[in-house]
Motif scaffolding. Structure first.
Motif, PDB file in Angstrom:
ATOM      1  N   ILE B 383      50.042  50.507  22.891  1.00  0.00           N
ATOM      2  CA  ILE B 383      51.083  50.897  22.610  1.00  0.00           C
ATOM      3  C   ILE B 383      51.827  49.769  22.137  1.00  0.00           C
ATOM      4  N   VAL B 384      53.495  49.598  21.381  1.00  0.00           N
ATOM      5  CA  VAL B 384      54.393  48.558  21.429  1.00  0.00           C
ATOM      6  C   VAL B 384      55.265  48.483  21.718  1.00  0.00           C
ATOM      7  N   VAL B 385      55.402  48.339  23.155  1.00  0.00           N
ATOM      8  CA  VAL B 385      57.092  48.572  23.280  1.00  0.00           C
ATOM      9  C   VAL B 385      57.830  47.178  22.728  1.00  0.00           C
ATOM     10  N   ASN B 386      59.044  47.279  22.202  1.00  0.00           N
ATOM     11  CA  ASN B 386      60.235  46.174  22.056  1.00  0.00           C
ATOM     12  C   ASN B 386      60.514  45.706  23.189  1.00  0.00           C
ATOM     13  N   LEU B 387      60.112  45.000  24.244  1.00  0.00           N
ATOM     14  CA  LEU B 387      61.179  44.105  25.660  1.00  0.00           C
ATOM     15  C   LEU B 387      62.401  43.248  24.391  1.00  0.00           C
ATOM     16  N   SER B 388      62.992  44.342  24.229  1.00  0.00           N
ATOM     17  CA  SER B 388      64.498  43.679  23.453  1.00  0.00           C
ATOM     18  C   SER B 388      64.987  42.858  24.185  1.00  0.00           C
ATOM     19  N   GLY B 389      65.165  42.614  25.323  1.00  0.00           N
ATOM     20  CA  GLY B 389      66.320  41.631  25.497  1.00  0.00           C
ATOM     21  C   GLY B 389      65.745  40.965  27.446  1.00  0.00           C
ATOM     22  N   ARG B 390      66.070  40.398  27.673  1.00  0.00           N
ATOM     23  CA  ARG B 390      65.785  39.539  28.893  1.00  0.00           C
ATOM     24  C   ARG B 390      67.156  39.900  29.813  1.00  0.00           C
ATOM     25  N   GLY B 391      66.700  40.703  31.259  1.00  0.00           N
ATOM     26  CA  GLY B 391      67.323  41.241  32.081  1.00  0.00           C
ATOM     27  C   GLY B 391      68.551  40.432  33.103  1.00  0.00           C
ATOM     28  N   ASP B 392      68.043  38.757  32.721  1.00  0.00           N
ATOM     29  CA  ASP B 392      69.412  37.866  33.494  1.00  0.00           C
ATOM     30  C   ASP B 392      71.140  38.467  33.737  1.00  0.00           C
ATOM     31  N   LYS B 393      70.853  39.084  32.728  1.00  0.00           N
ATOM     32  CA  LYS B 393      72.491  39.327  32.582  1.00  0.00           C
ATOM     33  C   LYS B 393      72.734  40.110  33.412  1.00  0.00           C
ATOM     34  N   ASP B 394      71.767  41.470  33.631  1.00  0.00           N
ATOM     35  CA  ASP B 394      71.635  42.004  34.565  1.00  0.00           C
ATOM     36  C   ASP B 394      71.904  42.648  36.308  1.00  0.00           C
ATOM     37  N   ILE B 395      71.308  40.884  36.584  1.00  0.00           N
ATOM     38  CA  ILE B 395      71.040  41.145  37.933  1.00  0.00           C
ATOM     39  C   ILE B 395      72.345  41.609  38.766  1.00  0.00           C
ATOM     40  N   HIS B 396      73.483  40.941  38.470  1.00  0.00           N
ATOM     41  CA  HIS B 396      74.569  41.663  38.804  1.00  0.00           C
ATOM     42  C   HIS B 396      74.592  42.905  39.272  1.00  0.00           C
ATOM     43  N   THR B 397      74.459  44.033  38.148  1.00  0.00           N
ATOM     44  CA  THR B 397      74.141  44.999  38.310  1.00  0.00           C
ATOM     45  C   THR B 397      73.683  46.335  39.535  1.00  0.00           C
ATOM     46  N   VAL B 398      71.940  45.914  39.116  1.00  0.00           N
ATOM     47  CA  VAL B 398      70.619  45.767  39.549  1.00  0.00           C
ATOM     48  C   VAL B 398      70.599  45.388  41.833  1.00  0.00           C
ATOM     49  N   ALA B 399      71.466  44.249  41.479  1.00  0.00           N
ATOM     50  CA  ALA B 399      71.863  43.475  42.748  1.00  0.00           C
ATOM     51  C   ALA B 399      73.340  44.535  43.636  1.00  0.00           C
ATOM     52  N   GLN B 400      74.028  45.513  42.981  1.00  0.00           N
ATOM     53  CA  GLN B 400      75.121  45.991  43.670  1.00  0.00           C
ATOM     54  C   GLN B 400      73.899  47.402  43.769  1.00  0.00           C
ATOM     55  N   LEU B 401      73.438  47.918  42.452  1.00  0.00           N
ATOM     56  CA  LEU B 401      72.013  48.751  43.474  1.00  0.00           C
ATOM     57  C   LEU B 401      71.925  48.814  45.143  1.00  0.00           C
ATOM     58  N   ASP B 402      71.688  47.795  44.999  1.00  0.00           N
ATOM     59  CA  ASP B 402      70.805  46.914  46.021  1.00  0.00           C
ATOM     60  C   ASP B 402      71.738  47.054  47.237  1.00  0.00           C
ATOM     61  N   GLY B 403      73.233  47.248  46.855  1.00  0.00           N
ATOM     62  CA  GLY B 403      74.030  47.079  48.225  1.00  0.00           C
ATOM     63  C   GLY B 403      74.636  45.354  48.488  1.00  0.00           C
TER      64      GLY B 403
END
Lengths: 272, 406
Positions: B383-403
């Motif tokens: 399978i080839v998956v397009n890893l279209s972008g890196r996640g640095d920009k989402d760290i805030h969103t993920v951290a918020q979900l972790d409280g």
């Protein structure tokens, strides 16, 4: 002859310019619109243009965008707008009414269903901002079937050779967009409008109405020197919203619009 | 003969009217029609101009850092115990996503057309950053329209754009997200059409945008196809990419469309689940209509009003989709599926912990589906998956979900 064509013919014989107010149907509430339509006719409107509210009104400036949002908040659907036309028509069988809106609600209802419902309601014309001649064949066939006018925009950027192609598909009148911009913008150039209206007349015998950026008696009068019709939208919508925002009731808002339209009527009629 | 007929079918869209079957087209106000015709003409000339192509290739190589690697995620594949999974590393591009492939192409068009100012809409901010970047590089004035809600969600990217010299304009109309940013960009373009080039970030909008954005993004699929042959000695069994507007997906899929044995999966944002109504999956749960200049599948209500969408990833939070995807869905060539917020989030954590690669939440939707798909396949498959972008920009969103608040 359509009601729109008949009205322009009458006005031409009298040497007058058509005054075409635009308001958004259902702004700020659905019960507001039909009384407003009658009052606009009493104040000098020759043709009424009702905006059909849409969630994404791409051609509108901030004043009319907000009117679309208020109308949607009051639950105004395309079917509800046609019902307003039917109610207006019950007591006014002469004033032409056209709808101005966006493709998607009409397409979603279905071109055939829309044409049938609109004809039954007593609607006279449709202007769909985002259906240019290239995309119009499907809906034009349905509008022609019920003898409804299809109003097209010509813009400052429209090349001369394209005007002919637009005119070939248009009926009722041609709507010249007086500036590059959204509705209610503030940079109307009347000399440029005059030369473009002349260019349109080279390609079409249809009346030419001008809109976008006409906000008072003076600008309406300047445009009336060359155009067969003048459309006023944002200024009216703003006048009504201003009254409501300051705590006024709907009746006062209707009177504010009627007063402004009356002034504009006087301005137009004083044009040479 | 049958193969050549099929090849012709994929090569003939869009037609001269910009239609992909019954989708696409040019549903815009008359003021923009001349500008679109000019863009079409300039693009037709420049896409056949060897010097323009060299200029573009040169930038892709030395400025973006292409080709991006095709990386075999063997530890992740082994953990799943199914097919071998390869990641097309668009996250390693300059600016951190596939978006720059397109903004470089369009900015070069703008330069050749003598435009001094570019505008763009952005959701997650990746396209805005990619546009601001290339505007800085070419000395163009840049205005980026972004919904007020997205500005709040993506503060880091907003600041990046400002550092790059762009002005970020907050859009407060409608739902205050990507679709409203696009409305506002269109309004600006109508007003300033003489000196402004509108750099659309995805394969939507009026013709010729879906065509030219596809062409600029196809570098992803061309590289992935050659890399698959070179590294694995074969073509993949399946391709997986996330679909918001659909530019990274079309870029990966298009060069493989004639390879009949290669299955393709476009993964839409399932949000809180299709049955919740809170998602951004028009191909799975929408109906055809017209928005932003083209006919395509939309999230709309019974009156044809465009509905609010929801996705954990701002970049997928859009009620429409590129018209070519609508056509590919109807023809059956590509299968469109969904991954929900929680599945995407799990995939984000999994890839980060197992491979040391932090994916964008958008790309995490593709990873989540790929994991399910791989589990039902064998280690002989790929399978080839397009890893279209890196996640640095989402760290805030993920951290918020972790409280966690920074």
């Amino acid at each position: 002859m359509s009601r729109i064509a008949h009205r322009f013919q009458e006005l031409a014989q009298e040497g007058r310019t058509a005054l075409i107010p635009y308001v958004v149907a259902g702004d700020p509430g659905q019960s507001f619109t039909v009384p407003l339509m009658h009052r606009l006719v009493e104040s000098g409107a020759d043709i009424l243009e009702l905006g059909v509210p849409f969630s994404d009104p791409m051609a509108e400036g901030p004043v009319i965008q907000l009117a679309h949002e208020r109308a949607l908040a009051s639950g105004t659907t395309l079917a509800a707008v046609l019902e307003m036309v039917r109610e207006f028509r019950a007591t006014d069988s002469e004033t032409p009414v056209l709808l101005m809106g966006y493709a998607n609600p009409v397409m979603h209802m279905g071109y055939t269903e829309f044409a049938d419902a609109a004809a039954a309601a007593g609607l006279d014309g449709l202007l769909t901002v985002d259906i240019p001649p290239e995309e119009v064949d499907g809906i034009n066939a349905e509008l022609q079937r019920v003898h409804m006018d299809n109003i097209f925009l010509v813009a400052p950027t429209t090349p001369d050779e394209r005007i002919g192609r637009i005119a070939a598909r248009a009926s009722g009148f041609i709507y010249y967009v007086s500036l590059k911009g959204v509705t209610g913008a503030g940079h109307l150039d009347t000399a440029q409008v005059s030369s473009r209206v002349a260019a349109i007349r080279q390609h079409s015998a249809l009346p030419v109405a001008v809109g976008f950026g006409i906000k008072d008696a003076a600008s309406a009068r300047a445009v009336a020197e060359t155009a067969d019709g003048v459309v006023v939208g944002s200024a009216l919508v703003h006048a009504m919203a201003d009254v409501i925002e300051k705590g006024g009731d709907p009746a006062a808002a209707i009177e504010a619009a009627a007063g402004l339209l009356g002034d504009i009527r006087t301005g137009i009629d004083s044009a040479a | 003969m049958s193969i050549s007929t099929k090849q012709d079918a994929f090569a003939t869209v869009p037609d001269a009217q910009g239609r992909f079957g019954e989708y696409g087209g040019k549903f815009v106000s008359e003021t923009l029609m001349a500008a679109l015709a000019e863009l079409e003409e300039v693009y037709r000339e420049l896409s056949a101009d060897a010097r323009f192509q060299r200029e573009l290739d040169d930038d892709l190589t030395h400025y973006v850092g292409r080709p991006s690697p095709l990386y075999e995620a063997s530890r992740w594949s082994d953990n799943i115990g199914g097919a071998r999974i390869f990641l097309k590393r668009e996250d390693l591009n300059h600016t951190g996503a596939h978006k720059v492939n397109n903004t470089i192409g369009q900015a070069l068009l703008a330069k050749h057309m003598g435009k001094k100012r570019v505008i763009a809409e952005t959701g997650a901010g990746q396209h805005g950053v990619a546009t601001a970047t290339i505007a800085a590089r070419l000395g163009l004035e840049c205005h980026v329209f972004m919904g007020e809600e997205d500005i709040r969600r993506q503060a880091l990217n907003v600041y990046r754009m400002k550092l790059l010299g762009a002005e970020v304009i907050s859009v407060t109309s409608g739902s205050r997200t990507l679709k409203d940013a696009m409305n506002e960009a269109m309004r600006d373009w109508v007003t300033n059409v003489d000196d402004t080039f509108y750099i659309i970030g995805t394969v939507a909008g009026p013709h010729p945008y879906p065509l030219l954005v596809r062409d600029f993004q196809c570098v992803i699929g061309r590289e992935a196809r050659a890399q698959s042959l070179a590294q694995a000695g074969r073509l993949p069994d399946a391709l997986v990419a996330c679909v918001g507007g659909g530019s990274n997906a079309i870029g990966l899929f298009h060069p493989f469309l004639n390879d009949e044995a290669v299955a393709m999966y476009g993964v839409e944002a399932g949000g809180h689940g299709l049955s919740s109504g809170q998602h951004a999956a028009p191909l799975n749960a929408g109906t055809p209509g017209v928005l932003h200049g083209n006919r395509t599948y939309l999230m709309q209500d019974s009156d044809g009003q465009i509905m609010h969408t929801h996705s954990i990833s701002a970049g997928l939070d859009y009620p429409g989709v590129g018209p070519e995807h609508a056509w590919l869905k109807d023809t059956g060539r590509v299968k469109y599926v969904v991954a929900n917020d929680d599945e995407a989030l799990r995939a984000f954590h999994t890839l980060t912990r197992i491979e040391g690669i932090m994916p964008a939440l958008e790309s995490s939707h593709a990873l989540a589906y790929a994991e399910k798909l791989a589990a039902g396949m064998t280690p002989q498959q790929m399978i080839v998956v397009n890893l279209s972008g890196r996640g640095d920009k989402d760290i805030h969103t993920v951290a918020q979900l972790d409280g966690i608040e920074f």
